[in-house]
Design a protein around this motif. Structure first.
Motif, PDB file in Angstrom:
ATOM      1  N   ALA A  94       0.809  -1.219   0.000  1.00  0.00           N
ATOM      2  CA  ALA A  94       0.000   0.000   0.000  1.00  0.00           C
ATOM      3  C   ALA A  94       0.844   1.272   0.000  1.00  0.00           C
ATOM      4  O   ALA A  94       0.427   2.292  -0.561  1.00  0.00           O
ATOM      5  N   VAL A  95       2.020   1.225   0.611  1.00  0.00           N
ATOM      6  CA  VAL A  95       2.846   2.426   0.751  1.00  0.00           C
ATOM      7  C   VAL A  95       3.423   2.868  -0.590  1.00  0.00           C
ATOM      8  O   VAL A  95       3.525   4.057  -0.873  1.00  0.00           O
ATOM      9  N   GLY A  96       3.813   1.918  -1.407  1.00  0.00           N
ATOM     10  CA  GLY A  96       4.451   2.274  -2.670  1.00  0.00           C
ATOM     11  C   GLY A  96       5.954   2.364  -2.493  1.00  0.00           C
ATOM     12  O   GLY A  96       6.497   2.008  -1.445  1.00  0.00           O
ATOM     13  N   PRO A  97       6.638   2.843  -3.510  1.00  0.00           N
ATOM     14  CA  PRO A  97       8.108   2.885  -3.420  1.00  0.00           C
ATOM     15  C   PRO A  97       8.590   3.876  -2.360  1.00  0.00           C
ATOM     16  O   PRO A  97       7.929   4.859  -2.059  1.00  0.00           O
ATOM     17  N   GLY A  98       9.734   3.538  -1.783  1.00  0.00           N
ATOM     18  CA  GLY A  98      10.336   4.404  -0.768  1.00  0.00           C
ATOM     19  C   GLY A  98      10.984   3.583   0.334  1.00  0.00           C
ATOM     20  O   GLY A  98      10.964   2.356   0.334  1.00  0.00           O
ATOM     21  N   TRP A  99      11.563   4.305   1.282  1.00  0.00           N
ATOM     22  CA  TRP A  99      12.291   3.621   2.357  1.00  0.00           C
ATOM     23  C   TRP A  99      11.350   2.887   3.303  1.00  0.00           C
ATOM     24  O   TRP A  99      11.711   1.846   3.869  1.00  0.00           O
ATOM     25  N   LEU A 100      10.130   3.382   3.496  1.00  0.00           N
ATOM     26  CA  LEU A 100       9.182   2.732   4.403  1.00  0.00           C
ATOM     27  C   LEU A 100       8.791   1.348   3.892  1.00  0.00           C
ATOM     28  O   LEU A 100       8.612   0.421   4.671  1.00  0.00           O
ATOM     29  N   ARG A 101       8.703   1.234   2.549  1.00  0.00           N
ATOM     30  CA  ARG A 101       8.388  -0.082   1.977  1.00  0.00           C
ATOM     31  C   ARG A 101       9.447  -1.104   2.369  1.00  0.00           C
ATOM     32  O   ARG A 101       9.128  -2.229   2.718  1.00  0.00           O
ATOM     33  N   TRP A 102      10.718  -0.735   2.328  1.00  0.00           N
ATOM     34  CA  TRP A 102      11.795  -1.674   2.656  1.00  0.00           C
ATOM     35  C   TRP A 102      11.826  -2.010   4.149  1.00  0.00           C
ATOM     36  O   TRP A 102      12.157  -3.137   4.519  1.00  0.00           O
ATOM     37  N   VAL A 103      11.461  -1.057   4.960  1.00  0.00           N
ATOM     38  CA  VAL A 103      11.375  -1.341   6.406  1.00  0.00           C
ATOM     39  C   VAL A 103      10.255  -2.349   6.667  1.00  0.00           C
ATOM     40  O   VAL A 103      10.426  -3.300   7.444  1.00  0.00           O
ATOM     41  N   LEU A 104       9.126  -2.163   6.019  1.00  0.00           N
ATOM     42  CA  LEU A 104       8.008  -3.096   6.195  1.00  0.00           C
ATOM     43  C   LEU A 104       8.330  -4.479   5.649  1.00  0.00           C
ATOM     44  O   LEU A 104       7.970  -5.501   6.248  1.00  0.00           O
ATOM     45  N   ILE A 105       9.020  -4.557   4.523  1.00  0.00           N
ATOM     46  CA  ILE A 105       9.427  -5.849   3.966  1.00  0.00           C
ATOM     47  C   ILE A 105      10.422  -6.538   4.906  1.00  0.00           C
ATOM     48  O   ILE A 105      10.333  -7.749   5.138  1.00  0.00           O
ATOM     49  N   ALA A 106      11.361  -5.777   5.446  1.00  0.00           N
ATOM     50  CA  ALA A 106      12.316  -6.359   6.396  1.00  0.00           C
ATOM     51  C   ALA A 106      11.587  -6.894   7.631  1.00  0.00           C
ATOM     52  O   ALA A 106      11.903  -7.983   8.139  1.00  0.00           O
ATOM     53  N   GLY A 107      10.594  -6.155   8.113  1.00  0.00           N
ATOM     54  CA  GLY A 107       9.801  -6.638   9.243  1.00  0.00           C
ATOM     55  C   GLY A 107       9.061  -7.911   8.909  1.00  0.00           C
ATOM     56  O   GLY A 107       8.979  -8.837   9.719  1.00  0.00           O
ATOM     57  N   ALA A 108       8.517  -7.992   7.701  1.00  0.00           N
ATOM     58  CA  ALA A 108       7.792  -9.189   7.280  1.00  0.00           C
ATOM     59  C   ALA A 108       8.716 -10.395   7.128  1.00  0.00           C
ATOM     60  O   ALA A 108       8.290 -11.530   7.326  1.00  0.00           O
ATOM     61  N   VAL A 109       9.971 -10.156   6.794  1.00  0.00           N
ATOM     62  CA  VAL A 109      10.923 -11.257   6.643  1.00  0.00           C
ATOM     63  C   VAL A 109      11.444 -11.726   7.999  1.00  0.00           C
ATOM     64  O   VAL A 109      11.620 -12.926   8.226  1.00  0.00           O
ATOM     65  N   VAL A 110      11.668 -10.823   8.923  1.00  0.00           N
ATOM     66  CA  VAL A 110      12.253 -11.168  10.229  1.00  0.00           C
ATOM     67  C   VAL A 110      11.216 -11.700  11.214  1.00  0.00           C
ATOM     68  O   VAL A 110      11.527 -12.535  12.062  1.00  0.00           O
ATOM     69  N   LEU A 111       9.981 -11.257  11.105  1.00  0.00           N
ATOM     70  CA  LEU A 111       8.957 -11.629  12.085  1.00  0.00           C
ATOM     71  C   LEU A 111       8.676 -13.124  12.217  1.00  0.00           C
ATOM     72  O   LEU A 111       8.388 -13.580  13.316  1.00  0.00           O
ATOM     73  N   PRO A 112       8.753 -13.947  11.172  1.00  0.00           N
ATOM     74  CA  PRO A 112       8.525 -15.381  11.398  1.00  0.00           C
ATOM     75  C   PRO A 112       9.534 -15.993  12.370  1.00  0.00           C
ATOM     76  O   PRO A 112       9.173 -16.807  13.215  1.00  0.00           O
ATOM     77  N   TYR A 113      10.788 -15.604  12.272  1.00  0.00           N
ATOM     78  CA  TYR A 113      11.800 -16.103  13.209  1.00  0.00           C
ATOM     79  C   TYR A 113      11.466 -15.659  14.630  1.00  0.00           C
ATOM     80  O   TYR A 113      11.490 -16.469  15.568  1.00  0.00           O
ATOM     81  N   VAL A 114      11.133 -14.410  14.807  1.00  0.00           N
ATOM     82  CA  VAL A 114      10.788 -13.878  16.131  1.00  0.00           C
ATOM     83  C   VAL A 114       9.546 -14.586  16.670  1.00  0.00           C
ATOM     84  O   VAL A 114       9.482 -14.942  17.849  1.00  0.00           O
ATOM     85  N   ALA A 115       8.571 -14.829  15.818  1.00  0.00           N
ATOM     86  CA  ALA A 115       7.334 -15.486  16.247  1.00  0.00           C
ATOM     87  C   ALA A 115       7.606 -16.906  16.733  1.00  0.00           C
ATOM     88  O   ALA A 115       7.060 -17.348  17.750  1.00  0.00           O
TER      89      ALA A 115
END
Length: 100
Positions: A49-70
């Motif tokens: 939803a955010v579109g291109p930019g630095w926030l998109r990469w932060v959200l993608i990084a969170g989505a990649v790391v969260l399964p391990y944390v969970a």
């Protein structure tokens, strides 16, 4: 008189330090895991939803790391509480007398 340390026998177990039941432990783990996966899903949706930019990469990084944390959070077991020490006693008598 003999104290608890001098006698042979198992150490007394305090009910306040007992681990939670297996069912409540599993339910708590499932809640933690589902909460983490809900945040992960929100990160994926937010990244689209955010579109291109630095926030998109932060959200993608969170989505990649969260399964391990969970998984780590869901696998953790509660540690027994030991803030209430047992008081020693030197009384060795019976608590309930013989029945007739």
């Amino acid at each position: 008189m003999a104290t608890r340390d001098e006698r042979s026998g198992p150490e007394a177990v305090r009910i306040t330090t007992a681990a939670p039941s297996r069912g409540s432990d599993i339910a708590a783990r499932q809640k933690r895991y589902l909460f983490s996966m809900a945040i992960r899903t929100a990160c994926f949706v937010g990244a689209v939803a955010v579109g291109p930019g630095w926030l998109r990469w932060v959200l993608i990084a969170g989505a990649v790391v969260l399964p391990y944390v969970a998984v780590v959070l869901a696998s953790s077991t509660p540690k027994p509480r030991s803030e209430m020490p047992l008081r020693g006693t030197d009384w060795l008598g019976r608590e309930i007398g013989p029945t007739r």
